[in-house]
Scaffold this motif. Structure first.
Motif, PDB file in Angstrom:
ATOM      1  N   GLU A   1      -4.902 -43.826  32.066  1.00  0.00           N
ATOM      2  CA  GLU A   1      -4.162 -44.891  31.379  1.00  0.00           C
ATOM      3  C   GLU A   1      -3.018 -45.410  32.250  1.00  0.00           C
ATOM      4  O   GLU A   1      -2.781 -46.622  32.340  1.00  0.00           O
ATOM      5  CB  GLU A   1      -3.629 -44.356  30.042  1.00  0.00           C
ATOM      6  CG  GLU A   1      -3.330 -45.425  29.006  1.00  0.00           C
ATOM      7  CD  GLU A   1      -4.505 -46.379  28.770  1.00  0.00           C
ATOM      8  OE1 GLU A   1      -4.237 -47.596  28.717  1.00  0.00           O
ATOM      9  OE2 GLU A   1      -5.658 -45.936  28.680  1.00  0.00           O
ATOM     10  N   ARG A   2      -2.304 -44.481  32.912  1.00  0.00           N
ATOM     11  CA  ARG A   2      -1.187 -44.887  33.780  1.00  0.00           C
ATOM     12  C   ARG A   2      -1.674 -45.746  34.951  1.00  0.00           C
ATOM     13  O   ARG A   2      -1.041 -46.729  35.313  1.00  0.00           O
ATOM     14  CB  ARG A   2      -0.443 -43.655  34.313  1.00  0.00           C
ATOM     15  CG  ARG A   2       0.499 -43.017  33.305  1.00  0.00           C
ATOM     16  CD  ARG A   2       1.511 -42.124  33.995  1.00  0.00           C
ATOM     17  NE  ARG A   2       0.866 -40.977  34.643  1.00  0.00           N
ATOM     18  CZ  ARG A   2       0.695 -39.788  34.073  1.00  0.00           C
ATOM     19  NH1 ARG A   2       1.110 -39.591  32.822  1.00  0.00           N
ATOM     20  NH2 ARG A   2       0.126 -38.788  34.724  1.00  0.00           N
TER      21      ARG A   2
ATOM     22  N   ALA B   1      -0.859 -49.735  35.847  1.00  0.00           N
ATOM     23  CA  ALA B   1      -0.176 -50.077  37.101  1.00  0.00           C
ATOM     24  C   ALA B   1      -0.708 -51.366  37.722  1.00  0.00           C
ATOM     25  O   ALA B   1       0.007 -52.054  38.452  1.00  0.00           O
ATOM     26  CB  ALA B   1      -0.329 -48.932  38.097  1.00  0.00           C
ATOM     27  N   VAL B   2      -1.963 -51.714  37.443  1.00  0.00           N
ATOM     28  CA  VAL B   2      -2.619 -52.838  38.124  1.00  0.00           C
ATOM     29  C   VAL B   2      -1.861 -54.165  37.978  1.00  0.00           C
ATOM     30  O   VAL B   2      -1.646 -54.865  38.976  1.00  0.00           O
ATOM     31  CB  VAL B   2      -4.091 -52.967  37.665  1.00  0.00           C
ATOM     32  CG1 VAL B   2      -4.703 -54.285  38.127  1.00  0.00           C
ATOM     33  CG2 VAL B   2      -4.901 -51.792  38.200  1.00  0.00           C
TER      34      VAL B   2
ATOM     35  N   CYS C   1       4.446 -48.656  49.049  1.00  0.00           N
ATOM     36  CA  CYS C   1       3.239 -48.256  48.317  1.00  0.00           C
ATOM     37  C   CYS C   1       3.679 -47.599  47.001  1.00  0.00           C
ATOM     38  O   CYS C   1       4.870 -47.366  46.782  1.00  0.00           O
ATOM     39  CB  CYS C   1       2.401 -47.285  49.140  1.00  0.00           C
ATOM     40  SG  CYS C   1       3.190 -45.674  49.430  1.00  0.00           S
ATOM     41  N   ASP C   2       2.722 -47.338  46.152  1.00  0.00           N
ATOM     42  CA  ASP C   2       2.964 -46.544  44.944  1.00  0.00           C
ATOM     43  C   ASP C   2       4.058 -47.123  44.046  1.00  0.00           C
ATOM     44  O   ASP C   2       5.089 -46.493  43.799  1.00  0.00           O
ATOM     45  CB  ASP C   2       3.294 -45.095  45.325  1.00  0.00           C
ATOM     46  CG  ASP C   2       3.118 -44.145  44.151  1.00  0.00           C
ATOM     47  OD1 ASP C   2       2.616 -44.589  43.094  1.00  0.00           O
ATOM     48  OD2 ASP C   2       3.494 -42.969  44.280  1.00  0.00           O
ATOM     49  N   ILE C   3       3.826 -48.347  43.551  1.00  0.00           N
ATOM     50  CA  ILE C   3       4.760 -48.941  42.587  1.00  0.00           C
ATOM     51  C   ILE C   3       4.199 -48.796  41.168  1.00  0.00           C
ATOM     52  O   ILE C   3       4.486 -49.601  40.283  1.00  0.00           O
ATOM     53  CB  ILE C   3       5.055 -50.429  42.909  1.00  0.00           C
ATOM     54  CG1 ILE C   3       3.774 -51.275  42.836  1.00  0.00           C
ATOM     55  CG2 ILE C   3       5.700 -50.571  44.293  1.00  0.00           C
ATOM     56  CD1 ILE C   3       4.026 -52.760  42.704  1.00  0.00           C
ATOM     57  N   ASP C   4       3.388 -47.759  40.963  1.00  0.00           N
ATOM     58  CA  ASP C   4       2.642 -47.594  39.712  1.00  0.00           C
ATOM     59  C   ASP C   4       3.514 -47.591  38.463  1.00  0.00           C
ATOM     60  O   ASP C   4       3.075 -47.999  37.391  1.00  0.00           O
ATOM     61  CB  ASP C   4       1.840 -46.284  39.742  1.00  0.00           C
ATOM     62  CG  ASP C   4       0.721 -46.301  40.772  1.00  0.00           C
ATOM     63  OD1 ASP C   4       0.790 -47.130  41.703  1.00  0.00           O
ATOM     64  OD2 ASP C   4      -0.212 -45.481  40.652  1.00  0.00           O
TER      65      ASP C   4
END
Length: 284
Positions: free
Chosen positions: A69-70, A74-75, A182-185
């Motif tokens: 779900e997370r 994030a998309v 990177c990784d701005i989820d």
């Protein structure tokens, strides 16, 4: 498990047949505590970074359903915040047992490569990306910070707040001196609040005081603190914020130290204000 001669560990078996359509796996990142496992994949001479939720990585104690779900949530952030300094989203899709997000591969090294240089080795091992970054001349490090501040000024302009931004979100290419985020989820639409209390996402070395307080606002003022703490990490003594550990000029130090004020009201009120002050303090 082994895919294309790359070994990795999970808590239980998982079906990765869907990966074959994306290409040949050349590396695996299996030591994240987020519930994601990631793969470097190559197809027709092009490389991709594939982030996947649905399996049970060794260091993950949560539910794969929550991780899926997370990752889905994030998309939209990657779509809304598309930027030259952010890794580029290529595709995303559901699999039989999970969810995958595909990015263009960036040939950089993570400044918090805990899977290879955990603990003190991050700071002392000459092969550690963080150690090597700190050995770069100040001008190159200032350019890296400029990329970081530029991207976050953009995020602010799109009404986003950074959550869980720390040195593990920074990739650096030592050959080309290029920086990407990177990784701005966990980035969120503003306004937002701390809905987790002291366990709010982030690293202790870069979290603002309100990121420990349930119900506190998480906003641009919070992000000013995050970026100031990153500046101390890359140019100074990290959590030792004395001027004696600072490697740039006094004017930049004054900007950074105001950014990390414990009292929110004493910080810059926006990332743009902080960045403008920073640019004004740069050496000519």
């Amino acid at each position: 498990m082994t895919i294309d001669k790359e070994d990795f560990q999970l808590q239980e078996e998982h079906n990765f047949e869907w990966l074959k359509q994306l290409g040949t796996v050349f590396c695996v990142f299996d030591q994240q505590d987020s519930g994601n496992i990631s793969f470097g994949v190559e197809k027709d001479g092009r490389k991709y970074f594939v982030k996947y939720a649905g399996a049970k990585p060794i260091d993950f104690s949560g539910s794969p359903v929550d991780a899926i779900e997370r990752l889905k949530e994030a998309v939209p952030g990657y779509q809304s915040l598309e930027h030259p300094y952010l890794i580029q989203l290529i595709d995303y899709f559901s699999t039989e047992n999970g969810y995958a997000v595909v990015f263009d591969w960036f040939d950089g090294e993570c400044l918090h490569a805990h899977w290879s240089f955990g603990g003190i080795a991050k700071y002392t091992n000459p092969d550690s990306p963080f150690y090597r970054f700190k050995e770069l001349d100040v001008e190159k490090r200032l350019r890296a910070l400029d990329a970081i501040f530029t991207f976050h000024t953009h995020a602010e302009s799109q009404n986003y707040v950074a959550v869980d931004f720390y040195d593990g979100s920074i990739l650096y290419n030592f050959k080309n001196d290029e920086t990407k985020i990177c990784d701005i989820d966990f980035y969120r639409n503003a306004p937002s609040i701390n809905d987790l209390g002291e366990n709010f996402w982030g690293a202790d070395r870069s979290k603002a005081p309100e990121e420990y307080e349930l119900g506190a606002p998480i906003d641009s003022i919070t992000n000013v603190y995050n970026l100031g703490s990153i500046a101390f990490g890359l140019l100074g003594g990290e959590m030792d914020r004395s001027f004696s550990k600072w490697e740039a000029n006094q004017e930049l130090y004054e900007v950074a130290i105001r950014a990390v004020e414990e009292d929110r009201n004493k910080r810059y009120s926006t990332i743009k204000d902080f960045y403008d002050a920073w640019k004004s303090a740069l050496p000519l």
